[in-house]
Scaffold this active site. Structure first.
Site, short mmCIF file in Angstrom:
data_model
loop_
_atom_site.label_atom_id
_atom_site.label_comp_id
_atom_site.label_asym_id
_atom_site.label_seq_id
_atom_site.Cartn_x
_atom_site.Cartn_y
_atom_site.Cartn_z
N MET A 29 -17.47 24.88 26.53
CA MET A 29 -18.59 24.01 26.17
C MET A 29 -19.81 24.87 25.84
O MET A 29 -20.95 24.39 25.86
CB MET A 29 -18.90 23.05 27.32
CG MET A 29 -17.71 22.12 27.62
SD MET A 29 -18.16 20.58 28.42
CE MET A 29 -18.94 21.18 29.89
N GLU A 34 -20.06 36.00 31.18
CA GLU A 34 -19.03 37.03 31.28
C GLU A 34 -17.64 36.43 31.55
O GLU A 34 -16.62 36.94 31.07
CB GLU A 34 -19.44 38.01 32.39
CG GLU A 34 -18.71 39.32 32.42
CD GLU A 34 -18.75 40.06 31.08
OE1 GLU A 34 -17.68 40.56 30.70
OE2 GLU A 34 -19.80 40.12 30.43
N HIS A 36 -16.38 33.59 30.46
CA HIS A 36 -15.79 33.13 29.20
C HIS A 36 -15.29 34.32 28.38
O HIS A 36 -14.24 34.26 27.75
CB HIS A 36 -16.82 32.38 28.35
CG HIS A 36 -17.29 31.09 28.95
ND1 HIS A 36 -18.57 30.90 29.42
CD2 HIS A 36 -16.66 29.91 29.13
CE1 HIS A 36 -18.71 29.67 29.87
NE2 HIS A 36 -17.57 29.03 29.70
N SER A 185 -20.56 30.63 36.39
CA SER A 185 -20.50 29.27 35.83
C SER A 185 -21.76 29.02 35.03
O SER A 185 -22.84 29.53 35.39
CB SER A 185 -20.43 28.26 36.99
OG SER A 185 -20.79 26.97 36.53
N ARG A 187 -23.36 26.46 35.00
CA ARG A 187 -24.28 25.65 35.81
C ARG A 187 -25.05 26.48 36.83
O ARG A 187 -25.98 25.97 37.45
CB ARG A 187 -23.54 24.49 36.47
CG ARG A 187 -23.10 23.42 35.45
CD ARG A 187 -22.53 22.18 36.08
NE ARG A 187 -22.39 21.09 35.13
CZ ARG A 187 -21.23 20.69 34.60
NH1 ARG A 187 -20.11 21.29 34.93
NH2 ARG A 187 -21.19 19.66 33.76
O1 PAF Z 1 -13.86 23.90 31.19
C1 PAF Z 1 -14.58 23.47 30.28
O2 PAF Z 1 -15.55 24.11 29.84
C2 PAF Z 1 -14.30 22.12 29.66
O3 PAF Z 1 -13.88 21.21 30.62
C3 PAF Z 1 -13.29 22.17 28.48
C4 PAF Z 1 -11.93 22.67 28.95
C5 PAF Z 1 -13.83 23.10 27.42
C6 PAF Z 1 -13.09 20.79 27.87
O4 PAF Z 1 -14.29 20.29 27.36
#
Ligand code: PAF
Length: 292
Positions: A29, A34, A36, A185, A187
């Site tokens: 999203m 890091e 990701h 995260s 968040r």
């Molecule tokens: O983990 C996430 O960021 C979201 O839930 C995903 C898998 C991209 C789906 O929107």
């Protein structure tokens, strides 16, 4: 790196690779950190072409959740992805993904989605299942990488792949942590400076609980007492615990298992806890020597 906004253009771009090269999807999203980038690096080890989708999916947010305020940082995300050699970014608009919103046709994630995060976020995993299913249909990857921090999400996606017969290998990537142990995260940026100092306690408590339960004979009573104690310790530290549970790695309950022999099996402690405005998730695997 090409940033593609339309489904048809994404399909065209991938046409020449199909059957020749392995294609991987990393679904995100955005607001990348890091953790990701590690997903992309892992995807690169298993595939030739890595597509990173960036889409803040409205159908997985409940009323009153942070859909509107969720950080949208496409330019800096693309810059970060360049450093790990992602091949394409797929960043569709809401209209592109959902010609009708809410979509009349959706995925139902089933009973596994009703527990843990699903208790306080009803419908969340149906939204995740729906968007992931659409991304799988658009990208048609050979494999997809998801983080183990969202362990329930990973389990639901594996179930989705099995139940809807997707021919896609799902790879779970280890949790990436800050030096003080806090799971990365998007968040985490909701935390104030003071909360950020407290946040690593979440993982410390999971490790303490895992160590405590890993030795000695495990009884239902001992599990429950340890969970209550950890819950209290987290509350004392300033967290508002949403759930704290121990499951098998299939997310089956071990409390209900009673005489089920769980010695030498992998168990997982899962937690979701609020710290200020941030709802933090974490989990920790452990193996016990002696069970009930
Ligand atoms: O983990 C996430 O960021 C979201 O839930 C995903 C898998 C991209 C789906 O929107």
């Amino acid at each position: 790196m090409p940033v593609i906004h339309h489904i048809s253009a994404m399909r065209t771009a991938l046409q020449s690779y199909r059957g020749q090269q392995r294609i991987a999807l990393v679904a995100t999203m955005g607001n990348l950190h890091e953790g990701h980038l590690e997903l992309v690096t892992l995807a690169k080890q298993h595939a030739d072409i890595v597509i990173v989708s960036i889409f803040v999916n409205p159908t997985q947010f409940g009323e009153g959740e942070d859909f509107d305020s969720y950080p949208r940082t496409l330019d800096s995300d693309v810059a970060k992805l360049t450093t790990v050699n992602a091949d394409y970014v797929f960043a569709p608009s809401i209209d592109e993904m959902y010609p009708v919103l809410p979509p009349p046709t959706t995925v139902l994630a089933g009973s596994i989605a009703k527990q843990l995060c699903g208790q306080s976020r009803p419908g969340h995993f149906d939204g995740v299942g729906t968007v992931v299913s659409k991304l799988f249909n658009i990208i048609q990857p050979d494999l997809a990488v998801f983080g183990q921090k969202d362990y329930q999400q990973l389990a639901i996606i594996k179930q989705l792949v099995r139940d809807l017969s997707y021919q896609i290998e799902i790879i779970g990537a280890p949790i990436v942590r800050a030096d003080d142990g806090l799971a990365l995260s998007s968040r985490n940026q909701y935390l104030t400076n003071t909360e950020r100092q407290i946040a690593p306690v979440l993982h410390q408590e999971l490790q303490r609980l895992a160590q405590q339960l890993a030795t000695g004979k495990l009884s239902q009573q001992r599990i429950e007492a340890s969970l209550v104690e950890t819950h209290l310790r987290l509350t004392d530290a300033g967290f508002r615990v949403d759930y704290l549970e121990i499951k098998t790695d299939q997310l089956d309950s071990i409390i209900d298992a009673k005489d089920f022999d769980i010695a030498d099996k992998r168990l997982i402690i899962l937690v979701a806890a609020w710290l200020g405005r941030a709802r933090l998730l974490d989990n920790e695997f452990f193996t016990i020597n002696e069970s009930f």
